[in-house]
Design a protein around this motif. Structure first.
Motif, PDB file in Angstrom:
ATOM      1  N   LEU A  12       0.817  -1.219   0.000  1.00  0.00           N
ATOM      2  CA  LEU A  12       0.000   0.000   0.000  1.00  0.00           C
ATOM      3  C   LEU A  12       0.849   1.267   0.000  1.00  0.00           C
ATOM      4  O   LEU A  12       0.354   2.350  -0.297  1.00  0.00           O
ATOM      5  N   ASP A  19      -6.902   5.491  -2.227  1.00  0.00           N
ATOM      6  CA  ASP A  19      -6.691   4.213  -2.913  1.00  0.00           C
ATOM      7  C   ASP A  19      -6.227   3.126  -1.943  1.00  0.00           C
ATOM      8  O   ASP A  19      -6.646   1.974  -2.046  1.00  0.00           O
ATOM      9  N   CYS A  23      -8.303  -0.250  -1.242  1.00  0.00           N
ATOM     10  CA  CYS A  23      -7.663  -1.555  -1.445  1.00  0.00           C
ATOM     11  C   CYS A  23      -7.735  -2.391  -0.168  1.00  0.00           C
ATOM     12  O   CYS A  23      -8.112  -3.565  -0.210  1.00  0.00           O
ATOM     13  N   SER A  26     -11.226  -3.624   0.478  1.00  0.00           N
ATOM     14  CA  SER A  26     -11.634  -4.670  -0.475  1.00  0.00           C
ATOM     15  C   SER A  26     -11.024  -6.018  -0.115  1.00  0.00           C
ATOM     16  O   SER A  26     -11.563  -7.063  -0.481  1.00  0.00           O
TER      17      SER A  26
END
Length: 67
Positions: A12, A19, A23, A26
Motif C-alpha cells: 500500500l 486508494d 484496497c 476490499s
C-alpha cells in the motif's frame, strides 16, 4: 481469518490515502490513519492482525504497520 503480513501491507506504500483505504477494505482489512502530515492521532492499544495503520504525507501512504 488469515493475518496480514507486513510484506502484503507494504504494497500500500506509495498509494494515495483514498486508494490505499479502498484496497485494504476490499481485502477485508481494517484501516486507520495513525499520522497525517506530521499530526499523530490517538489510537487504541489493542492489537489486531486484521488491521493496518498508515502514515500519510501529502495524501500518500509513506509507512504502514500491521496491528
Amino acid at each position: 481469518m488469515t493475518a496480514i503480513t507486513q510484506e502484503r501491507a507494504d504494497m500500500l506504500i506509495g498509494l494515495s490515502e483514498f486508494d490505499a483505504e479502498s484496497c485494504a477494505l476490499s481485502l477485508g482489512w481494517a484501516f486507520r490513519v495513525g499520522e497525517r502530515d506530521g499530526q499523530s492521532f490517538a489510537l487504541t492499544a489493542d492489537y489486531s492482525q486484521q488491521r493496518v495503520t498508515v502514515t500519510v504525507t501529502l495524501g500518500v501512504v509513506t509507512a504502514i504497520s500491521v496491528g
